[in-house]
Design a protein around this motif. Sequence first.
Motif, short mmCIF file in Angstrom:
data_model
loop_
_atom_site.label_atom_id
_atom_site.label_comp_id
_atom_site.label_asym_id
_atom_site.label_seq_id
_atom_site.Cartn_x
_atom_site.Cartn_y
_atom_site.Cartn_z
N ALA A 65 0.94 -1.14 0.03
CA ALA A 65 -0.03 0.01 -0.17
C ALA A 65 0.93 1.58 0.14
O ALA A 65 1.79 1.38 0.78
N ASP A 66 0.16 2.18 -0.99
CA ASP A 66 1.08 3.59 -0.69
C ASP A 66 0.27 4.49 -0.02
O ASP A 66 1.13 5.15 0.80
N ILE A 67 -0.89 4.04 0.31
CA ILE A 67 -1.64 5.02 1.40
C ILE A 67 -2.72 3.85 2.28
O ILE A 67 -3.12 3.20 1.76
N VAL A 68 -2.55 4.21 3.41
CA VAL A 68 -3.50 3.32 4.34
C VAL A 68 -4.47 4.17 4.94
O VAL A 68 -3.78 5.09 5.92
N TYR A 69 -5.58 3.77 4.81
CA TYR A 69 -6.72 4.77 5.48
C TYR A 69 -7.25 4.00 6.79
O TYR A 69 -7.61 2.74 6.38
N LEU A 70 -7.21 4.51 7.76
CA LEU A 70 -7.51 3.92 9.06
C LEU A 70 -8.83 4.09 9.49
O LEU A 70 -9.26 5.31 9.83
N SER A 71 -9.86 3.25 9.54
CA SER A 71 -11.36 3.64 9.83
C SER A 71 -11.94 2.60 10.80
O SER A 71 -13.26 2.60 10.83
N PRO A 72 -11.08 2.12 11.51
CA PRO A 72 -11.85 1.28 12.77
C PRO A 72 -12.46 2.35 14.07
O PRO A 72 -12.04 3.54 13.77
N PRO A 73 -12.77 1.82 15.10
CA PRO A 73 -13.09 2.57 16.18
C PRO A 73 -11.98 3.16 16.56
O PRO A 73 -11.04 2.72 16.56
N VAL A 74 -12.01 4.30 17.27
CA VAL A 74 -10.87 5.04 17.47
C VAL A 74 -9.85 4.30 18.58
O VAL A 74 -8.48 4.47 18.35
N LEU A 75 -10.24 3.79 19.65
CA LEU A 75 -9.27 3.16 20.42
C LEU A 75 -8.74 1.81 19.77
O LEU A 75 -7.70 1.28 20.25
N GLN A 76 -9.06 1.35 18.59
CA GLN A 76 -8.72 0.25 17.79
C GLN A 76 -7.50 0.90 16.93
O GLN A 76 -6.70 0.02 16.16
N ILE A 77 -7.47 2.12 16.57
CA ILE A 77 -6.43 2.53 15.63
C ILE A 77 -5.03 2.33 16.09
O ILE A 77 -4.34 1.80 15.06
N VAL A 78 -4.55 2.87 17.18
CA VAL A 78 -3.27 2.56 17.82
C VAL A 78 -2.69 1.07 17.67
O VAL A 78 -1.85 0.87 17.03
N PRO A 79 -3.62 0.35 18.32
CA PRO A 79 -3.21 -1.09 18.24
C PRO A 79 -3.21 -1.72 16.65
O PRO A 79 -2.11 -2.56 16.53
N MET A 80 -3.92 -1.36 15.95
CA MET A 80 -3.83 -1.82 14.60
C MET A 80 -2.64 -1.24 13.96
O MET A 80 -1.86 -1.95 13.21
N VAL A 81 -2.12 0.10 14.06
CA VAL A 81 -0.96 0.43 13.65
C VAL A 81 0.22 -0.45 14.13
O VAL A 81 1.24 -0.78 13.48
N GLU A 82 0.12 -0.64 15.27
CA GLU A 82 1.30 -1.23 15.82
C GLU A 82 1.37 -2.88 15.10
O GLU A 82 2.41 -3.42 15.05
N ARG A 83 0.23 -3.41 14.72
CA ARG A 83 0.17 -4.69 14.13
C ARG A 83 0.50 -4.41 12.81
O ARG A 83 1.28 -5.70 12.31
N ILE A 84 0.22 -3.55 12.01
CA ILE A 84 0.77 -3.28 10.55
C ILE A 84 2.07 -2.88 10.31
O ILE A 84 2.47 -3.05 9.01
N LEU A 85 2.58 -2.16 11.18
CA LEU A 85 3.91 -1.92 11.03
C LEU A 85 4.94 -2.43 10.43
O LEU A 85 5.74 -1.91 9.57
N PRO A 86 5.06 -3.75 10.86
CA PRO A 86 6.21 -4.62 10.26
C PRO A 86 6.02 -4.90 8.93
O PRO A 86 6.87 -5.02 8.03
N TYR A 87 4.80 -4.60 8.08
CA TYR A 87 4.44 -4.76 6.95
C TYR A 87 4.53 -3.61 5.79
O TYR A 87 4.38 -3.62 4.75
N LEU A 88 4.52 -2.45 6.50
CA LEU A 88 4.37 -1.01 5.80
C LEU A 88 5.70 -0.84 5.01
O LEU A 88 6.78 -1.03 5.66
N LYS A 89 5.60 -0.59 3.87
CA LYS A 89 6.86 -0.13 2.93
C LYS A 89 7.36 1.29 3.17
O LYS A 89 6.51 2.12 3.64
N ASP A 90 8.48 1.67 2.86
CA ASP A 90 9.14 3.02 2.97
C ASP A 90 8.36 3.94 2.30
O ASP A 90 7.83 3.90 1.15
N GLY A 91 7.93 5.01 3.09
CA GLY A 91 7.13 6.07 2.40
C GLY A 91 5.69 5.87 2.54
O GLY A 91 5.01 6.76 1.83
N ALA A 92 5.21 4.73 2.90
CA ALA A 92 3.82 4.56 3.17
C ALA A 92 3.07 5.87 3.88
O ALA A 92 3.69 6.46 5.05
N ILE A 93 1.95 6.10 3.41
CA ILE A 93 1.38 7.29 4.04
C ILE A 93 0.00 6.70 4.79
O ILE A 93 -0.71 6.18 4.43
N LEU A 94 0.00 6.94 5.99
CA LEU A 94 -1.12 6.71 6.90
C LEU A 94 -2.03 8.00 6.97
O LEU A 94 -1.58 8.97 7.37
#
Length: 296
Positions: A65-94
């Motif tokens: 993904a070039d751009i990742v759009y986060l739209s889960p409930p607010v309290l799930q956003i940070v834990p979700m980013v922690e989970r996807i971090l290992p898979y994000l490519k350089d330059g990805a935009i959240l």
Amino acid sequence: MMQTKLAIIGVGLIGGSLGLALKDALGEDIHITGLCRTETSMCAAMACGAVDFASSDLKEVVGEADIVYLSPPVLQIVPMVERILPYLKDGAILTDAGSTKGYIYEALHRILPPHVYYVPGHPMTGREKSGVEAATKDLFVGKAYVIIDDETVPQKVKERLMALLRHTRANFTTLDLAQHDRCAAVISHVPHLAAAALVTLLNRSGDDLDSCLKLIGGGFKDTTRIASSNADMWADICMTNGVPIADSLRELQAILGEVITAVECGDRQAVHDYFAASKERRDSILHDAEQKFDTN
């Protein structure tokens, strides 16, 4: 034209509507992947055309993904980013659709590496219905869409994101973090709490409940419509924007206290002035706002 690769985390009302809007505008120039929890939700997201591919596998969804759009409930956003971090490519935009910004911004800036960028966003739109089944390609059209102007994000990153989001045909504006959270409390969060309070008031009417139900008309339905919104989402919002919400609720409490005093004292002029001033101000506010945004 190089194909944009977008990942949507949470293909519900907002995420699904974004996907529909972008596919309608860009067609094959965008490839959208969606993270869904169940086979049923994956099928629904693909069947309606909100995403090209859906999966519960994090790497499959965000890995390219070039751009990742986060739209889960607010309290799930940070834990979700922690989970996807290992898979994000350089330059990805959240970016995100969270209704509160300060909490998410502070948490993400503690964990994001330098090669991944976060641009906070908040589309001021929605419906009392939830899920991708309620999504529509026109959900954002004419609605206010807040982007937090963060000077630490390179201008070219902002421009790339905005080049995509403008296809939603929303009206974009910028605010700082604290101002956004204060304004969202007044304009959105407290009204939802007040609508829920009116329903609770009705529910606590005791022996009069059945008689009250017979009298329900447009006024009650209109003022309490948003009380039908998703409970998990609104609980998260209250937990992540507590101080501005509590401050605004106290101010509302003080206003209602003034009205209680005037009503109990039989001060018709004070009550009349209260209604007249609010009518005049509401009419002028909506007139001014409609010059910039679609407030329906």
